[in-house]
Design an enzyme around this catalytic site. Structure first.
Site, short mmCIF file in Angstrom:
data_model
loop_
_atom_site.label_atom_id
_atom_site.label_comp_id
_atom_site.label_asym_id
_atom_site.label_seq_id
_atom_site.Cartn_x
_atom_site.Cartn_y
_atom_site.Cartn_z
N LYS A 22 39.59 42.24 15.55
CA LYS A 22 40.29 42.20 16.85
C LYS A 22 40.25 40.79 17.43
CE LYS A 22 38.20 43.46 20.93
NZ LYS A 22 38.43 42.40 21.93
N ASN A 23 39.07 40.20 17.42
CA ASN A 23 38.93 38.91 18.10
C ASN A 23 39.53 37.75 17.31
OD1 ASN A 23 37.74 40.21 20.19
ND2 ASN A 23 35.66 39.46 19.82
N ARG A 93 42.34 40.82 29.08
CA ARG A 93 41.97 39.46 29.49
C ARG A 93 42.41 38.40 28.49
NH1 ARG A 93 38.35 36.66 30.34
NH2 ARG A 93 38.24 36.02 32.50
N CYS A 117 35.90 41.30 35.06
CA CYS A 117 36.10 42.54 34.33
C CYS A 117 34.76 43.26 34.32
CB CYS A 117 36.60 42.28 32.91
SG CYS A 117 35.36 41.60 31.85
N ARG A 122 33.50 36.35 34.35
CA ARG A 122 34.29 35.70 33.30
C ARG A 122 35.28 34.65 33.80
NH1 ARG A 122 35.56 40.22 28.72
NH2 ARG A 122 35.64 38.42 27.38
N PRO A 123 34.77 33.53 34.30
CA PRO A 123 35.68 32.46 34.76
C PRO A 123 36.43 31.82 33.59
CG PRO A 123 33.39 31.73 34.80
CD PRO A 123 33.36 33.18 34.42
N ILE A 124 37.50 31.07 33.92
CA ILE A 124 38.25 30.36 32.86
C ILE A 124 38.30 28.86 33.15
CG2 ILE A 124 39.66 32.30 32.06
CD1 ILE A 124 41.92 31.04 33.84
N LEU A 126 36.65 26.43 32.01
CA LEU A 126 36.57 25.51 30.87
C LEU A 126 37.94 25.38 30.18
CD1 LEU A 126 33.17 26.77 29.44
CD2 LEU A 126 33.57 24.71 30.79
N ASP A 305 28.50 41.34 21.54
CA ASP A 305 29.33 42.52 21.27
C ASP A 305 28.59 43.58 20.46
OD1 ASP A 305 31.39 41.40 22.68
OD2 ASP A 305 32.60 40.85 20.93
N ARG A 397 40.87 50.30 22.52
CA ARG A 397 41.28 48.90 22.66
C ARG A 397 40.83 48.10 21.46
NH1 ARG A 397 38.23 46.19 26.73
NH2 ARG A 397 38.91 44.52 25.38
C1 UD1 Z 1 35.15 36.34 23.34
C2 UD1 Z 1 35.37 37.70 22.73
C3 UD1 Z 1 34.37 38.71 23.27
C4 UD1 Z 1 32.95 38.19 23.06
C5 UD1 Z 1 32.80 36.78 23.64
C6 UD1 Z 1 31.45 36.17 23.36
C7 UD1 Z 1 37.76 37.71 22.28
C8 UD1 Z 1 39.11 38.25 22.60
N1 UD1 Z 1 36.73 38.13 23.01
O1 UD1 Z 1 35.38 36.47 24.74
O2 UD1 Z 1 34.54 39.94 22.55
O3 UD1 Z 1 32.06 39.06 23.71
O4 UD1 Z 1 33.80 35.91 23.08
O5 UD1 Z 1 31.19 36.14 22.01
O6 UD1 Z 1 37.60 36.93 21.35
N2 UD1 Z 1 32.79 31.08 30.46
C9 UD1 Z 1 32.85 30.24 31.55
N3 UD1 Z 1 33.99 29.51 31.73
C10 UD1 Z 1 35.06 29.59 30.90
C11 UD1 Z 1 34.97 30.45 29.78
C12 UD1 Z 1 33.81 31.19 29.59
O7 UD1 Z 1 31.91 30.14 32.33
O8 UD1 Z 1 36.07 28.90 31.13
C13 UD1 Z 1 31.56 31.89 30.26
C14 UD1 Z 1 31.86 33.40 30.35
O9 UD1 Z 1 31.84 33.85 31.69
C15 UD1 Z 1 30.73 33.96 29.54
C16 UD1 Z 1 30.51 32.92 28.44
O10 UD1 Z 1 31.11 31.71 28.93
O11 UD1 Z 1 29.57 34.07 30.32
C17 UD1 Z 1 31.12 33.27 27.12
O12 UD1 Z 1 32.49 33.51 27.25
P1 UD1 Z 1 33.54 33.22 26.10
O13 UD1 Z 1 32.83 32.70 24.90
O14 UD1 Z 1 34.65 32.42 26.66
O15 UD1 Z 1 34.07 34.69 25.79
P2 UD1 Z 1 35.56 35.16 25.63
O16 UD1 Z 1 36.35 34.16 24.87
O17 UD1 Z 1 36.09 35.62 26.96
#
Ligand code: UD1
Length: 419
Positions: A22-23, A93, A117, A122-124, A126, A305, A397
């Protein structure tokens, strides 16, 4: 609505084939919009998240068809719409993964702000900081993030945290940027390597994917390509625990054993027999399960996960174990549900203390998120009596035919329609 009805099951036995990841498939499908030719993607799992990604691709103007099960043809001759609406982003997301590719292909991308969520805020930031460093103007208004850039320019970008999604978005943005982008402290998950393999087959120039420094040299355009998605290491890990917790003997096929090392190591420590074969892994339970501690970490650490599923295994172990969640701040939502089944678990911040030797008893429980749902199914297999799992949409999902695959291994599990 549907529920799963699980009766205490005998040890699982036989063979199961793991589906495509999936990922990995979600970013790869998002990346197809970077190309104007035909893409053929194999081993696409039949999942609700994949259907939502197909809807998103149709919204932006991609043509999607399928000649055979688990294969998709995707062609995006032109981008017709660069805005991903709220309805789709709230459903999934990972819609945010369109930001980089749309911006790189047509100079503009608007994605509804994803918000938090179930498992955390889960901020974005970065993703946005990286795109901004490459010259994008980022505006946030009315719940929409709009990124625009006439041409993205390659830059050296250091990620404060090795975010999987940010690494993917920035690689996808950089492949069509002008010049060289260097991502430092990048995530090294296998799904990032798979995305880069696909992009390279389309003509992208990427070096170092799977290490913490990824160098991308922009090219003017990408062609379509044919790609087979890697197998889902989390689905594989879930079957490993299903075999272990029931004292079973299951051969899990279509796996990449190297990707499962963190899970294999912890299962061995817990006294579960794990043997690697070519593209397969055999897991044999039945011995006394030892209590072991885990701490979730970015790859190659123990995957977040798999945290809920491993916690469930530990409720049946010989003693107490401590589980520390370092990736997401709210990933113990399944704990009250496991407690309803008779588990004894105490949460203190990011740590859960799990007492072993639980005698689990069936009850009605709710899948609070995807992996929580898997954990409750695993608990249901060994709980006395009947466990009813509701809110299956979370499980659908991200797991392809999980109940059917478990049933084929001898689990007493069925899906029923409810009012
Ligand atoms: C992906 C996976 C999810 C998995 C996660 C961690 C997909 C679709 N989903 O989620 O199944 O659990 O990796 O292995 O591939 N963070 C920030 N700022 C950002 C981005 C992330 O602070 O801009 C933080 C998040 O809040 C979290 C951590 O970084 O605490 C890890 O997040 P991230 O590695 O980005 O996970 P996802 O890509 O959302």
């Amino acid at each position: 609505m549907e529920n799963l009805i699980i009766n205490h099951s005998k040890p699982l036995y036989g063979e199961v084939t793991v589906s495509g990841s999936k990922n990995a498939v979600l970013p790869i499908l998002a990346a197809t919009v970077l190309t104007s030719g035909e893409n053929i993607i194999h081993d696409v799992p039949e999942l609700e998240d994949v259907k939502i990604m197909e809807e998103i691709l149709s919204t932006v103007g991609s043509k999607i068809s399928s000649d055979s099960p688990n294969s998709l043809k995707v062609e995006t001759t032109a981008i017709k719409n660069f805005e991903i609406p709220y309805e789709l982003v709230t459903k999934m997301r990972a819609s945010i993964l369109l930001l980089g590719p749309l911006l790189a292909r047509c100079g503009k991308a608007s994605v509804s702000f994803p918000g938090g969520c179930a498992i955390g805020s889960r901020p974005i930031d970065l993703h946005l900081k990286g795109l901004s460093a490459m010259g994008a103007d980022i505006e946030q208004s009315n719940g929409l993030i709009t990124a625009s850039a006439k041409k993205l320019i390659g830059k050296k970008i250091y990620l404060d945290f090795p975010s999987v999604g940010a690494t993917e978005n920035l690689i996808m943005a950089a492949v069509l940027a002008e010049g060289e982008t260097i991502l430092e402290n990048a995530a090294i998950e296998p799904e990032i390597v798979d995305l880069s393999t696909y992009l390279s087959s389309c003509g992208a120039q990427i070096q170092g994917a799977g290490t913490d420094t990824v160098k991308i040299t922009g090219v003017p355009e990408l062609k379509g390509s044919e790609h087979t998605v890697i197998s889902d290491r989390i689905e594989a890990g879930t079957f490993m625990i299903a075999s272990a917790i029931t004292g079973g003997n299951v051969l899990i096929k279509n796996v990449i054993p190297a990707h499962l090392k963190p899970i294999t190591a912890k299962l061995k420590e817990a006294n579960i027999e794990v043997s690697e074969e070519l593209n397969a892994i055999r897991v044999k339970g039945g011995n006394l399960i030892k209590n072991v501690d885990i701490k979730t970490l970015p790859y190659p650490g123990f995957p977040t996960d798999m945290q809920a599923q491993f916690a469930t295994l530990m409720t049946t172990s010989a003693g107490n174990s401590i589980i520390v969640e370092t990736i997401f701040e709210n990933r113990f939502l399944y704990v009250p549900e496991l407690i309803r089944l008779g588990a004894n678990i105490k949460i203190d911040g990011r740590a859960a203390v799990i007492s072993g030797n639980a005698s689990l008893n069936g009850a009605k429980v709710k899948a609070t998120d995807l992996r929580a749902g898997a954990a409750l199914i695993l608990a249901g297999l060994v709980a006395d009596g009947v466990t009813t799992v509701t809110d299956l949409y979370h499980i659908d999902r991200g797991y392809e035919k999980l109940d059917q695959k478990l049933s084929a291994l001898g689990a007493n599990i069925s899906r029923i329609e409810t009012e």
